[in-house]
Enzyme design. Structure first.
Site, short mmCIF file in Angstrom:
data_model
loop_
_atom_site.label_atom_id
_atom_site.label_comp_id
_atom_site.label_asym_id
_atom_site.label_seq_id
_atom_site.Cartn_x
_atom_site.Cartn_y
_atom_site.Cartn_z
N ASP A 37 1.99 6.85 1.36
CA ASP A 37 1.89 7.96 2.32
C ASP A 37 1.49 9.10 1.53
OD1 ASP A 37 4.41 8.85 4.70
OD2 ASP A 37 2.59 9.83 4.25
N TYR A 38 1.53 10.32 1.89
CA TYR A 38 1.07 11.55 1.53
C TYR A 38 1.71 11.99 0.19
CZ TYR A 38 -1.39 16.04 2.21
OH TYR A 38 -2.42 17.16 2.22
#
Ligand code: GLC
Length: 718
Positions: free
Chosen positions: A267-268
């Site tokens: 994820d980011y």
């Protein structure tokens, strides 16, 4: 996914330098991203030209993607095409209802329709990959991302995840991925993100192996069986080990036990966040821990690209692991046809919502609505009503897309409820002369019937949008009370991204329609249901708590050794609150309609079955008769639940194992049939190596129209 590109993958891998291999593991974000990392345009273009970039997110528009693609394909040494990804969660141009709403439809065709329309709009605009479906089971209405989920049940989450993967990708073998109207999907967030303590986003998740495998993992396994191309790691820890570096979940379960041959994207900045988790010492450590645990691509942070070669040289990561990660990424690029056709056809781009797409979104919106209350048949509104008042802070809101709306969310306004009621009504529709309660009351008093449109602005749900109290926002309950005081019949329309605590005013409102955030066609979908053009047939995919203090409250709970007994309400030493009625205000699976239905108890085609028969694939057939006993055509969702009354792991008092939404005319009757096999009657134990077991004993099979169904038959497993 079909492994038909192995020769090409191996041949290309053999020509790549180590730097180019780590480059394939890197995903960077594009200009205009408002996330924590902000835009990385210059870095992206330089890395693309140097052949040191695998993927870019937050980019769309064929002219933009083609320009960047040419840098990678025509300027870099090997010309490996870039993979473009975007969060298309419930629509690209055409915003469908939020996923929680779509779950309320109990109709996988709704989710598949969203995914198909989204895939076509997304791919023709240069994007190959969506970071969807999100399939995080959650019991936490305070958590803003419940809006993106399919609610509190693993079976419902799994059915909808499969429908979306099919709609995005096409056939499970990946043979459709090269089509110009398909995109690669992404099962997220792996895993147990919805179990965050306190509902606070990114927070700790401590979960037993059995609950991990019985509650949180099933949707991911179903998505994998449907051929999902990628998986995204979750921000949370899973029992002390961050999901981004959790070898048990990624290597052991996902890749070894399930044989997943796609790739796992972080994820980011999730890799870098291993440091903040207190799990990695520094950047190199974060890169090593993530890659060795099974993570394949790093989103936005650059720890793998920055430190990979030194880790390799030091023997802290193996070349075989690096090659495996690169191969997984290249395999998808071949499957998407990017080596043959790296550029999008700019003339073929879908430039906005078509009428057909809007119609699909409108249908989805109406099918997702749940009628919670309808005293004195205040709904449906009579088309002949001479004056209808439409009041409330969201009555003329044109932003009803909900959280994670795609590019269409800022380009194409939602249809407002006020406009749509005006279009649908035969008589006069009055709106308040001003924003205050007094003006609203004046409008209501001038009308025969009123619609009060309240709920949450979309910003109150979604990522990092966690509420500690989940009542209607300030002033709305006062508005409802003032409208109730007029004595006029009225219905409340709720536009929200989570279950709300609505008990304080519920009894004062004759009608309550849960409409969620219905997307671009919001107003039309609401009006279709308010006027009865579409009969409400949705059911709650999440329990509605009586009070925030009751959370967590969910239907698939364990009994406890001292369960509350409704027959003995004053019993002291049982599991209950001194100051609150037992159970949710509305249970999972609840929903009314404009007609009434009767369902008979379940009929089993056999009273007994052996474990051996089940393990050989036998199934028990369950039939349920349902009849429309009212005066209007309507929909009912027949639901099938099981309860293993004594097992080596205490079982939920109900587990949804089947549902069917049927449409019946007045007086019509039909029989719904379900099959219960080993996967429905067994469960995972606490064995970390993964043991699924079907145990002899009594299993009660319930059927009805909500999780409160009481009619059951007993099946004996021998
Ligand atoms: C966000 C979300 C994830 C999304 C990603 C890219 O933080 O957690 O669901 O796909 O970043 O936008």
């Amino acid at each position: 996914m079909r492994r038909t590109y192995e020769d090409q993958v191996e041949a290309l891998l053999g020509r790549m330098t180590t730097a180019e291999k780590f480059g394939q593991l890197q995903q960077l974000t594009w200009t205009g991203d408002t996330g924590p990392g902000g835009g990385q345009t210059a870095l992206t273009e330089a890395a693309a030209r140097a052949g040191l970039l695998g993927s870019v997110l937050n980019i769309h528009g064929a002219e933009h993607t083609n320009a960047l693609q040419r840098m990678a394909v025509e300027e870099s040494r090997l010309g490996i095409p870039l993979l473009f990804g975007l969060d298309v969660i419930h629509g690209f141009w055409t915003t469908f209802p939020i996923p929680l709403a779509q779950a309320a439809s109990f109709d996988p065709a709704v989710a598949e329709s969203d995914a198909e329309v989204s895939a076509r709009e997304t791919r023709t605009n240069g994007v190959h990959w969506t970071f969807s479906p999100m399939m995080d089971v959650t019991h936490e209405p305070r958590w803003g991302r419940i809006a993106e989920s399919s609610g509190e049940d693993p079976y419902l989450n799994a059915v909808l995840a499969v429908a979306r993967v099919r709609g995005y990708q096409g056939p499970a073998d990946g043979s459709g991925l090269a089509s110009k109207d398909r995109v690669a999907a992404c099962a997220k967030h792996f895993v147990a993100y919805g179990g965050a303590e306190g509902g606070r986003d990114y927070n700790t998740v401590d979960v037993s192996e059995q609950r991990l495998r019985n509650l949180y993992l099933p949707p991911f396994k179903a998505a994998l069986d449907a051929g999902v191309a990628t998986v995204m790691a979750a921000f949370n820890t899973v029992s002390g080990v961050p999901a981004h570096a959790n070898a048990h979940t990624m290597n052991r379960i996902l890749k070894e036990e399930w044989g997943f041959d796609g790739f796992v994207v972080s994820d980011y900045t999730g890799v870098e966040e291993l440091i903040a988790h207190g799990f990695a010492e520094d950047g190199p450590d974060a890169a090593r821990l993530a890659l060795n645990a099974g993570l394949d691509m790093e989103m936005v942070s650059t720890r793998l690209a920055d430190h990979g070669e030194e880790l390799l040289a030091a023997g802290r990561v193996e070349m075989s692991r690096l090659d495996d990660a690169v191969a997984r990424i290249l395999r998808l690029k071949f499957a998407l046809g990017l080596f043959d056709r790296p550029y999008a056809d700019e003339s073929a781009a879908v430039t906005g919502p078509t009428d057909e797409a809007r119609e699909a979104a409108r249908t989805a919106g109406a099918r997702s609505m749940v009628l919670l209350r309808n005293e004195d048949a205040v709904l449906p509104l009579s088309p002949a009503a001479s004056r209808i008042a439409v009041v409330g802070p969201l009555a003329d809101s044109a932003d009803l897309h909900g959280t994670w709306a795609g590019p269409g969310g800022t380009r194409f306004p939602s249809v407002t409820v006020l406009d749509a009621v005006r279009e649908a009504a035969a008589g006069t529709v009055v709106a308040p002369a001003g924003p205050g309660v007094a003006e609203a009351v004046a409008a209501v008093e001038s009308a025969e019937v009123a619609v009060v449109v309240v709920g949450e602005e979309p910003a109150l749900s979604g990522e990092a949008a966690v509420r500690s109290a989940i009542g209607l926002p300030d002033g709305q309950e006062e508005l409802i009370a003032a409208v109730a005081a007029t004595g006029r019949p009225f219905a409340v329309v709720l536009l929200n991204g989570r279950p709300l605590t609505i008990g304080g005013w519920l009894e004062s409102a004759p009608g309550v329609l849960e409409a969620w955030h219905p997307g671009i066609e919001a107003g039309h979908a609401v009006a279709d249901v308010l006027f009865g053009t579409v009969a409400p047939g949705g059911k709650l995919p999440v329990s509605f708590p009586r009070d925030v203090g009751q959370i967590p409250v969910y239907y698939n709970r364990e009994s406890t050794g001292r369960p509350y007994r409704p027959a003995v309400p004053d019993e002291k030493y049982v599991s209950k609150y001194l100051d609150l009625e037992d159970g949710p205000l509305f249970p999972f699976g609840f929903g009314l309609g404009y007609t009434t239905f009767a369902t008979d108890g379940p009929r089993l085609d056999r009273e007994e079955v052996t474990v051996a028969e089940l393990e050989r694939g036998a199934a028990v057939e369950v039939s349920v008769d349902v009849e429309n006993t009212g005066a209007r055509t309507g929909d009912e969702v027949v639901q099938l639940y099981v309860h293993d009354v004594a097992a080596s792991i205490a079982q939920p008092v109900r587990r949804l194992r089947g549902f069917a939404r049927v449409t019946l005319e007045p007086g019509a009757r039909t029989t719904v049939t379900f099959r219960l096999g080993a996967e429905d009657l067994g469960f995972w134990t606490n064995d970390p190596a993964g043991t699924f077991t079907v145990e002899p004993g009594r299993i009660d099979v319930y059927a009805g129209t909500s999780s409160a169904a009481s009619a059951y038959r007993t099946l004996t497993v021998r």
